[in-house]
Design an enzyme around this catalytic site. Structure first.
Site, PDB file in Angstrom:
ATOM      1  N   CYS A  10       0.832  -1.225   0.000  1.00 13.10           N
ATOM      2  CA  CYS A  10       0.000   0.000   0.000  1.00 13.10           C
ATOM      3  C   CYS A  10       0.863   1.271   0.000  1.00 13.10           C
ATOM      4  O   CYS A  10       1.649   1.504   0.923  1.00 13.10           O
ATOM      5  CB  CYS A  10      -0.908  -0.009   1.227  1.00 13.10           C
ATOM      6  SG  CYS A  10      -1.877   1.499   1.362  1.00 13.10           S
ATOM      7  N   LYS A  37     -10.704  -8.591   6.280  1.00 14.97           N
ATOM      8  CA  LYS A  37     -10.314  -7.646   7.343  1.00 14.97           C
ATOM      9  C   LYS A  37     -10.775  -8.160   8.705  1.00 14.97           C
ATOM     10  O   LYS A  37     -11.953  -8.510   8.855  1.00 14.97           O
ATOM     11  CB  LYS A  37     -10.957  -6.287   7.068  1.00 14.97           C
ATOM     12  CG  LYS A  37     -10.491  -5.650   5.782  1.00 14.97           C
ATOM     13  CD  LYS A  37     -11.288  -4.402   5.452  1.00 14.97           C
ATOM     14  CE  LYS A  37     -10.963  -3.916   4.062  1.00 14.97           C
ATOM     15  NZ  LYS A  37     -11.948  -2.968   3.521  1.00 14.97           N
ATOM     16  N   VAL A  50      -6.362   0.857   5.285  1.00 21.04           N
ATOM     17  CA  VAL A  50      -5.058   1.145   5.887  1.00 21.04           C
ATOM     18  C   VAL A  50      -4.461   2.344   5.151  1.00 21.04           C
ATOM     19  O   VAL A  50      -4.811   2.566   3.987  1.00 21.04           O
ATOM     20  CB  VAL A  50      -4.114  -0.090   5.773  1.00 21.04           C
ATOM     21  CG1 VAL A  50      -4.626  -1.218   6.616  1.00 21.04           C
ATOM     22  CG2 VAL A  50      -3.889  -0.521   4.325  1.00 21.04           C
ATOM     23  N   SER A  64      -4.272   8.862   5.468  1.00 19.84           N
ATOM     24  CA  SER A  64      -2.831   9.097   5.465  1.00 19.84           C
ATOM     25  C   SER A  64      -2.453  10.582   5.498  1.00 19.84           C
ATOM     26  O   SER A  64      -1.464  10.947   6.141  1.00 19.84           O
ATOM     27  CB  SER A  64      -2.185   8.399   4.267  1.00 19.84           C
ATOM     28  OG  SER A  64      -2.788   8.810   3.075  1.00 19.84           O
TER      29      SER A  64
HETATM   30  N1  GSH Z   1      -7.730   7.905   1.528  1.00 19.20           N
HETATM   31  C1  GSH Z   1      -7.082   6.785   2.200  1.00 19.20           C
HETATM   32  C2  GSH Z   1      -6.827   5.705   1.171  1.00 19.20           C
HETATM   33  C3  GSH Z   1      -6.201   4.457   1.770  1.00 19.20           C
HETATM   34  C4  GSH Z   1      -6.382   3.239   0.882  1.00 19.20           C
HETATM   35  O1  GSH Z   1      -6.945   3.331  -0.232  1.00 19.20           O
HETATM   36  N2  GSH Z   1      -5.915   2.100   1.371  1.00 19.20           N
HETATM   37  C5  GSH Z   1      -6.155   0.852   0.653  1.00 19.20           C
HETATM   38  C6  GSH Z   1      -4.883   0.009   0.570  1.00 19.20           C
HETATM   39  S1  GSH Z   1      -3.618   0.832  -0.383  1.00 19.20           S
HETATM   40  C7  GSH Z   1      -7.172   0.025   1.440  1.00 19.20           C
HETATM   41  O2  GSH Z   1      -7.133  -0.018   2.637  1.00 19.20           O
HETATM   42  N3  GSH Z   1      -8.061  -0.630   0.699  1.00 19.20           N
HETATM   43  C8  GSH Z   1      -9.054  -1.501   1.273  1.00 19.20           C
HETATM   44  C9  GSH Z   1     -10.450  -1.008   1.032  1.00 19.20           C
HETATM   45  O3  GSH Z   1     -10.633   0.115   0.505  1.00 19.20           O
HETATM   46  O4  GSH Z   1     -11.382  -1.735   1.377  1.00 19.20           O
HETATM   47  C10 GSH Z   1      -5.812   7.258   2.892  1.00 19.20           C
HETATM   48  O5  GSH Z   1      -5.232   8.239   2.413  1.00 19.20           O
HETATM   49  O6  GSH Z   1      -5.417   6.687   3.916  1.00 19.20           O
END
Ligand code: GSH
Length: 253
Positions: A10, A37, A50, A64
């Site tokens: 990620c 999850k 995450v 993030s």
């Molecule tokens: N806007 C979020 C995006 C985070 C994101 O897209 N994480 C992905 C992994 S790279 C995730 O957890 N995906 C699982 C899901 O959306 O169910 C951030 O900036 O933290």
């Protein structure tokens, strides 16, 4: 100790680990399976995504951008003494970087040349913006590492891995961005911000037989095209699907 809930490839997590490493803040990581999850994760993560970072007080921070800003405020700053204006500008350039994570992921997963071209074009429009403002510093706007550098670290690191493995360089036409990438890679933070098996996991997913970049051979026919010169002027990207070999002559026109 701070705890980061993570998923190995990620980019949003990589930025946060990069900040922790750059600031030498101790932390621990727990990896989870995003396709299954765990309940405890869903209980603390409003978006089910995450990174989540649990602070020393037990507060689960998410998103993030927010976590990065927290780390910059709650711990000694990377670049002390920045004005409010400079911080606002840095946030804006950081957001531009983090907005490219998913664009780059989808470009890397392209299954045919036309899709890769369209997605590379999107990514290239962000590189063109930073190319215009990069000056004679090793880092984004300074001689020392800052927030913007860490926001772009995942993008520039991943572009480097693709280039090393397949010869396709998303940055081929952006020399200042390329120099910036080199300075960032020289800090060692790229390796420190990912797991030991990152390259294997990353290439296994993005350079598999399922993707166009995966099927292109290193040193073979797959070259990056110049979206500005080739596609904008010649308008040739409207053509239908092209084979890998068409990259050999720019975008095939
Ligand atoms: N806007 C979020 C995006 C985070 C994101 O897209 N994480 C992905 C992994 S790279 C995730 O957890 N995906 C699982 C899901 O959306 O169910 C951030 O900036 O933290």
């Amino acid at each position: 100790m701070l705890k980061v809930i993570s998923f190995k490839i990620c980019p949003f997590v990589q930025r946060i680990i990069g900040m922790l490493e750059a600031k030498s803040i101790p932390y621990e990581i727990e990896y989870i399976n995003l396709s299954e999850k765990p309940r405890w994760f869903l209980d603390i993560s409003p978006n089910g995504q995450v990174p989540v970072m649990v602070t020393e007080n037990g507060t689960a921070l998410f998103e993030s951008d927010a976590i990065a800003e927290y780390l910059e405020e709650a711990y000694p700053p990377l670049q002390p003494g920045l004005s409010a204006e400079q911080k606002a500008l840095d946030r804006a350039w950081s957001y531009l970087g983090s907005k490219q994570y998913l664009v780059q992921c989808s470009a890397q997963r392209s299954q045919n040349a036309q899709t890769l071209i369209e997605r590379t074009k999107k990514l290239a429009s962000a590189f063109a913006k930073v190319e215009k403002v990069l000056a004679a510093h090793p880092f984004f706007n300074s001689d020392s590492l800052g927030m913007v550098d860490l926001a772009w670290l995942p993008v520039l690191h991943r572009a480097h891995i693709i280039q090393e493995n397949r010869g396709y360089d998303f940055l081929a036409f952006y020399p200042k961005t390329k120099a910036w990438q080199k300075s960032l890679l020289a800090t060692g933070l790229a390796e420190k911000s990912v797991s030991k098996d990152f390259v294997e996991k990353f290439t296994g997913f993005y350079l598999s037989e399922e993707t166009l970049l995966g099927r292109c051979e290193q040193g073979g026919e797959c070259n990056a095209f110049n979206p500005e010169e080739c596609c904008v002027e010649a308008d040739c990207c409207k053509t239908e699907v092209m084979a890998c070999k068409d990259f050999a002559s720019g975008c095939g026109c």
